[in-house]
Structure formats: structure tokens, C-alpha cells
Write a protein that holds these residues in place. Sequence first.
Motif, PDB file in Angstrom:
ATOM      1  N   HIS A 128       0.841  -1.208   0.000  1.00 35.71           N
ATOM      2  CA  HIS A 128       0.000   0.000   0.000  1.00 35.71           C
ATOM      3  C   HIS A 128       0.875   1.257   0.000  1.00 35.71           C
ATOM      4  O   HIS A 128       0.601   2.210  -0.740  1.00 35.71           O
ATOM      5  N   TRP A 150       3.937   1.537  -1.071  1.00 30.82           N
ATOM      6  CA  TRP A 150       4.592   1.617  -2.378  1.00 30.82           C
ATOM      7  C   TRP A 150       3.634   2.201  -3.415  1.00 30.82           C
ATOM      8  O   TRP A 150       3.971   3.142  -4.128  1.00 30.82           O
ATOM      9  N   LEU A 151       2.432   1.661  -3.485  1.00 31.65           N
ATOM     10  CA  LEU A 151       1.458   2.138  -4.469  1.00 31.65           C
ATOM     11  C   LEU A 151       1.090   3.595  -4.215  1.00 31.65           C
ATOM     12  O   LEU A 151       0.938   4.380  -5.161  1.00 31.65           O
ATOM     13  N   ASP A 152       0.956   3.973  -2.934  1.00 29.32           N
ATOM     14  CA  ASP A 152       0.618   5.361  -2.603  1.00 29.32           C
ATOM     15  C   ASP A 152       1.744   6.326  -2.966  1.00 29.32           C
ATOM     16  O   ASP A 152       1.498   7.504  -3.184  1.00 29.32           O
ATOM     17  N   LEU A 193       3.737   6.132  -5.640  1.00 32.20           N
ATOM     18  CA  LEU A 193       4.077   6.140  -7.066  1.00 32.20           C
ATOM     19  C   LEU A 193       3.884   7.488  -7.748  1.00 32.20           C
ATOM     20  O   LEU A 193       4.657   7.843  -8.640  1.00 32.20           O
ATOM     21  N   PRO A 230       5.107   0.976 -12.281  1.00 34.39           N
ATOM     22  CA  PRO A 230       3.651   1.156 -12.402  1.00 34.39           C
ATOM     23  C   PRO A 230       3.181   2.594 -12.196  1.00 34.39           C
ATOM     24  O   PRO A 230       1.995   2.852 -12.074  1.00 34.39           O
ATOM     25  N   SER A 231       4.100   3.561 -12.169  1.00 27.34           N
ATOM     26  CA  SER A 231       3.731   4.947 -11.852  1.00 27.34           C
ATOM     27  C   SER A 231       2.992   5.656 -12.973  1.00 27.34           C
ATOM     28  O   SER A 231       2.381   6.682 -12.737  1.00 27.34           O
ATOM     29  N   HIS A 266      -0.518  -6.236 -11.806  1.00 32.75           N
ATOM     30  CA  HIS A 266      -1.543  -5.325 -11.327  1.00 32.75           C
ATOM     31  C   HIS A 266      -1.954  -5.783  -9.929  1.00 32.75           C
ATOM     32  O   HIS A 266      -1.897  -6.971  -9.615  1.00 32.75           O
ATOM     33  N   PRO A 267      -2.375  -4.876  -9.067  1.00 27.38           N
ATOM     34  CA  PRO A 267      -2.779  -5.279  -7.711  1.00 27.38           C
ATOM     35  C   PRO A 267      -3.840  -6.379  -7.698  1.00 27.38           C
ATOM     36  O   PRO A 267      -3.787  -7.276  -6.861  1.00 27.38           O
TER      37      PRO A 267
END
Length: 150
Positions: free
Chosen positions: A73, A75-77, A79, A127-128, A140-141
Motif C-alpha cells: 500500500h 509503495w502504491l501510494d 508512485l 507502475p507509476s 496489477h494489484p
Amino acid sequence: MTERETALDTGDMPERETVLDRAAGDGAAGDRAAGDRAAGDRAAGDRAAGDGAAGDRAGADRAALDRAAEHAHRWLDSLASRPVPPQASVAEVVKELGTELPDGPTPAAEVIDLLAGACEPGLTAMPSGRFYGMVIGGAHPAALAADWLV
């Protein structure tokens, strides 16, 4: 509809006898299935109660998965604002990971924390949406979450 199609449709498939069942004699498939169900019931009871090795293991596994999800989470936040290129070299990542193995086992959640903390600066933010390079893989998540289920 054939008998087999009806059984498939209703879920009432008879247990199939295997080569090992035939070698063991009549009734082995049913005996094995009953034993498998009993073992599964015991394991489920252990997990539900949280007692014993099965309960401890399930708790440790859950903690590691929860920790991995927290890191994912974060990491994804990050990007949208993080730099795309890695901010650490391979040598720096290796140094953070360490080159010596521990003397004994390490809890899985601690291993996840070490991997995330040491490796994150060396990751490329593919994935940014700002990564312009070759298609080199990734997930993909939703695909990652589905992989966790199996």
C-alpha cells in the motif's frame, strides 16, 4: 443430460478410485476421503482456536501477509510522487540486506520488513504511469491479490 453431467451440475460426483486405492483393496478411496476430511476438520479447528502449531503458524502467516500488504500500500501510494529511477544501487541494496545469514529462524514478518526496507530504494517505479521503457513484467494489484488466493 447424462448421469455424469447431472452429477457435475449438482456437485454429487462420486469419489474416484485411484491406482493406489485399487492396490490397497476395496473401500480405500472412501477410507482415505474420510481420513482427509477428519484431518481437514482438525486443522480447521486448530486454526479457529488459534491453539497449537497450526494456530501459531496461521498467525505468523497472517502477520507476514498483513505486513506485505502494508508495504505494498505504501509503495502504491508513493508512485505519483516518487522518482521513477531507483534511488539506490545494487551494491547499496545488498549492503542493506546483509551478507550474513542469521544463526536461526527469523519471523516471517521481520523478513518482509527487511526485504521491503532494503529493496524499496532500489526499485524502479514502473507502475507509476511515468515509466517509459520496455514491457518487462510486473503485476496489477488485482492479479497479485488473486495470486495470494492460490
